[in-house]
Design a protein around this motif. Structure first.
Motif, PDB file in Angstrom:
ATOM      1  N   PHE A   1      -3.351 -10.020   3.298  1.00 53.75           N
ATOM      2  CA  PHE A   1      -3.494  -8.575   3.422  1.00 53.75           C
ATOM      3  C   PHE A   1      -2.243  -7.928   4.001  1.00 53.75           C
ATOM      4  O   PHE A   1      -1.855  -6.839   3.572  1.00 53.75           O
ATOM      5  CB  PHE A   1      -4.730  -8.229   4.251  1.00 53.75           C
ATOM      6  N   ASP A   2      -1.600  -8.603   4.942  1.00 48.02           N
ATOM      7  CA  ASP A   2      -0.365  -8.064   5.508  1.00 48.02           C
ATOM      8  C   ASP A   2       0.740  -8.027   4.458  1.00 48.02           C
ATOM      9  O   ASP A   2       1.555  -7.096   4.429  1.00 48.02           O
ATOM     10  CB  ASP A   2       0.087  -8.895   6.709  1.00 48.02           C
ATOM     11  N   ALA A   3       0.768  -9.035   3.592  1.00 51.24           N
ATOM     12  CA  ALA A   3       1.779  -9.083   2.526  1.00 51.24           C
ATOM     13  C   ALA A   3       1.574  -7.934   1.545  1.00 51.24           C
ATOM     14  O   ALA A   3       2.533  -7.281   1.118  1.00 51.24           O
ATOM     15  CB  ALA A   3       1.725 -10.427   1.802  1.00 51.24           C
ATOM     16  N   ILE A   4       0.316  -7.692   1.180  1.00 50.13           N
ATOM     17  CA  ILE A   4       0.003  -6.588   0.271  1.00 50.13           C
ATOM     18  C   ILE A   4       0.420  -5.262   0.909  1.00 50.13           C
ATOM     19  O   ILE A   4       1.054  -4.417   0.274  1.00 50.13           O
ATOM     20  CB  ILE A   4      -1.502  -6.569  -0.058  1.00 50.13           C
ATOM     21  N   LYS A   5       0.082  -5.100   2.184  1.00 51.36           N
ATOM     22  CA  LYS A   5       0.424  -3.861   2.886  1.00 51.36           C
ATOM     23  C   LYS A   5       1.928  -3.678   2.971  1.00 51.36           C
ATOM     24  O   LYS A   5       2.438  -2.543   2.909  1.00 51.36           O
ATOM     25  CB  LYS A   5      -0.182  -3.883   4.291  1.00 51.36           C
TER      26      LYS A   5
ATOM     27  N   SER B   1     -10.291 -15.135  -4.609  1.00 46.53           N
ATOM     28  CA  SER B   1     -11.701 -15.193  -4.226  1.00 46.53           C
ATOM     29  C   SER B   1     -11.887 -14.678  -2.804  1.00 46.53           C
ATOM     30  O   SER B   1     -12.863 -13.994  -2.491  1.00 46.53           O
ATOM     31  CB  SER B   1     -12.230 -16.627  -4.352  1.00 46.53           C
ATOM     32  N   LYS B   2     -10.920 -14.983  -1.931  1.00 49.07           N
ATOM     33  CA  LYS B   2     -10.988 -14.470  -0.560  1.00 49.07           C
ATOM     34  C   LYS B   2     -10.820 -12.957  -0.552  1.00 49.07           C
ATOM     35  O   LYS B   2     -11.458 -12.249   0.234  1.00 49.07           O
ATOM     36  CB  LYS B   2      -9.905 -15.118   0.300  1.00 49.07           C
ATOM     37  N   LEU B   3      -9.959 -12.468  -1.439  1.00 44.82           N
ATOM     38  CA  LEU B   3      -9.729 -11.038  -1.520  1.00 44.82           C
ATOM     39  C   LEU B   3     -10.996 -10.311  -1.936  1.00 44.82           C
ATOM     40  O   LEU B   3     -11.376  -9.294  -1.363  1.00 44.82           O
ATOM     41  CB  LEU B   3      -8.606 -10.750  -2.508  1.00 44.82           C
ATOM     42  N   LEU B   4     -11.680 -10.851  -2.939  1.00 48.95           N
ATOM     43  CA  LEU B   4     -12.918 -10.231  -3.405  1.00 48.95           C
ATOM     44  C   LEU B   4     -13.999 -10.287  -2.330  1.00 48.95           C
ATOM     45  O   LEU B   4     -14.785  -9.354  -2.179  1.00 48.95           O
ATOM     46  CB  LEU B   4     -13.399 -10.911  -4.687  1.00 48.95           C
TER      47      LEU B   4
ATOM     48  N   LEU C   1     -13.750   3.700  -5.321  1.00 49.61           N
ATOM     49  CA  LEU C   1     -13.202   4.513  -6.396  1.00 49.61           C
ATOM     50  C   LEU C   1     -13.261   3.770  -7.718  1.00 49.61           C
ATOM     51  O   LEU C   1     -13.205   4.361  -8.789  1.00 49.61           O
ATOM     52  CB  LEU C   1     -11.749   4.909  -6.095  1.00 49.61           C
ATOM     53  N   LEU C   2     -13.321   2.442  -7.644  1.00 51.82           N
ATOM     54  CA  LEU C   2     -13.486   1.628  -8.836  1.00 51.82           C
ATOM     55  C   LEU C   2     -14.113   0.312  -8.436  1.00 51.82           C
ATOM     56  O   LEU C   2     -14.171  -0.040  -7.272  1.00 51.82           O
ATOM     57  CB  LEU C   2     -12.146   1.419  -9.566  1.00 51.82           C
ATOM     58  N   GLU C   3     -14.592  -0.427  -9.415  1.00 57.64           N
ATOM     59  CA  GLU C   3     -15.214  -1.726  -9.188  1.00 57.64           C
ATOM     60  C   GLU C   3     -14.488  -2.775  -9.999  1.00 57.64           C
ATOM     61  O   GLU C   3     -14.074  -2.527 -11.130  1.00 57.64           O
ATOM     62  CB  GLU C   3     -16.703  -1.714  -9.599  1.00 57.64           C
ATOM     63  N   ILE C   4     -14.308  -3.943  -9.404  1.00 56.17           N
ATOM     64  CA  ILE C   4     -13.714  -5.085 -10.117  1.00 56.17           C
ATOM     65  C   ILE C   4     -14.828  -6.084 -10.372  1.00 56.17           C
ATOM     66  O   ILE C   4     -15.519  -6.511  -9.452  1.00 56.17           O
ATOM     67  CB  ILE C   4     -12.614  -5.729  -9.303  1.00 56.17           C
ATOM     68  N   THR C   5     -15.021  -6.456 -11.635  1.00 57.39           N
ATOM     69  CA  THR C   5     -16.071  -7.399 -11.961  1.00 57.39           C
ATOM     70  C   THR C   5     -15.482  -8.717 -12.409  1.00 57.39           C
ATOM     71  O   THR C   5     -14.313  -8.782 -12.762  1.00 57.39           O
ATOM     72  CB  THR C   5     -16.949  -6.830 -13.080  1.00 57.39           C
TER      73      THR C   5
ATOM     74  N   ALA D   1      -2.891  -0.261  -3.704  1.00 58.48           N
ATOM     75  CA  ALA D   1      -3.700   0.827  -4.259  1.00 58.48           C
ATOM     76  C   ALA D   1      -5.029   0.306  -4.783  1.00 58.48           C
ATOM     77  O   ALA D   1      -6.075   0.947  -4.625  1.00 58.48           O
ATOM     78  CB  ALA D   1      -2.937   1.538  -5.377  1.00 58.48           C
ATOM     79  N   VAL D   2      -4.995  -0.869  -5.408  1.00 59.06           N
ATOM     80  CA  VAL D   2      -6.230  -1.464  -5.924  1.00 59.06           C
ATOM     81  C   VAL D   2      -7.166  -1.839  -4.779  1.00 59.06           C
ATOM     82  O   VAL D   2      -8.375  -1.586  -4.832  1.00 59.06           O
ATOM     83  CB  VAL D   2      -5.922  -2.698  -6.794  1.00 59.06           C
ATOM     84  N   VAL D   3      -6.600  -2.447  -3.722  1.00 61.51           N
ATOM     85  CA  VAL D   3      -7.412  -2.797  -2.551  1.00 61.51           C
ATOM     86  C   VAL D   3      -8.076  -1.543  -1.979  1.00 61.51           C
ATOM     87  O   VAL D   3      -9.275  -1.517  -1.692  1.00 61.51           O
ATOM     88  CB  VAL D   3      -6.543  -3.477  -1.469  1.00 61.51           C
ATOM     89  N   TYR D   4      -7.295  -0.486  -1.827  1.00 68.06           N
ATOM     90  CA  TYR D   4      -7.816   0.770  -1.285  1.00 68.06           C
ATOM     91  C   TYR D   4      -8.918   1.333  -2.172  1.00 68.06           C
ATOM     92  O   TYR D   4      -9.972   1.767  -1.691  1.00 68.06           O
ATOM     93  CB  TYR D   4      -6.673   1.779  -1.155  1.00 68.06           C
TER      94      TYR D   4
END
Length: 237
Positions: free
Chosen positions: A110-114, A150-153, A233-237, A224-227
């Protein structure tokens, strides 16, 4: 811009032996850097322009060389990879940074993404896959190792559950077109593929993404996707 000028510009952006993807390797293990350089040397459209042994050296070299891609370790002496990523993105905004690390810590992801990283790959991947991953990120895709995805989801689900218990705050409003672009970014499409799917130009896609990041006050497509998922605002399936 004329059609011929657009074609010429695209040709300049297309990796080739004459116009290779310029890569900076950052890792504190010299043997790993050397092995990676030897593998990438076999790719005619990729050129390793430098190696750094720590984050401090990486920031200096990136500012001098302006690489297209930076392969960045997370844990290094003097200056860590995540801090170096933030600094490089400030000095060389065009550089696309991929964390290549043994760290499977969620906090590092998460820190890397940020910080602005466009990819987070574990060193458990085959070294032969790195070239393909470099090309994918160069073309605008965000990459995460499957085990980290998988951890991100899971974290998405936890963040959403936590948010349900908090007072709702207004979120910046995205236009319908910006939402379409964000959904396609979340699916891993690059700018060119998004442009084809929406029947718009790549420059228009870039403008939409820039507007999305400005409205959300974020720094990268992946963030942006994480946010967007966190805010429903959107769903990832």
């Amino acid at each position: 811009m004329t059609v011929d000028e657009q074609r010429s510009e695209e040709a300049l952006r297309t990796p080739s032996e004459a116009n290779p993807i310029r890569v900076l390797i950052v890792d504190d293990h010299a043997l790993f850097r050397r092995g990676l350089e030897m593998v990438l040397a076999q790719e005619v459209d990729i050129e390793v322009v430098g190696e750094a042994a720590d984050g401090a050296e990486a920031v200096t070299m990136a500012a001098e060389m302006a690489p297209d891609i930076v392969l960045m370790d997370v844990r290094m002496p003097r200056r860590g990879g995540i801090d170096a990523t933030s600094a490089i993105k400030e000095k060389v905004p065009s550089a696309k940074i991929v964390m290549l690390t043994i760290s499977d810590e969620e906090a590092d992801l998460f820190d890397a993404i940020k910080a602005g990283a466009m990819g987070y790959l574990l060193k458990e991947i085959s070294i032969d896959e790195v070239a393909a991953d470099i090309r994918a990120v160069y073309n605008g895709q965000s990459l995460i190792s499957p085990s980290m995805a998988s951890k991100l989801l899971s974290e998405f689900a936890a963040m959403i559950k936590t948010k349900d218990d908090r007072p709702q705050l207004p979120t910046p409003r995205l236009t319908d077109r910006e939402m379409e672009v964000l959904r396609l970014v979340a699916k891993g499409l690059n700018n060119r593929d998004i442009a084809k799917q929406l029947y718009i130009s790549e420059n228009t896609v870039k403008n939409h993404i820039r507007n999305i990041l400005e409205k959300l006050q974020l720094h990268s497509r992946m963030e942006a996707v994480v946010y967007a998922v966190r805010e429903k605002l959107l769903e990832i399936t």
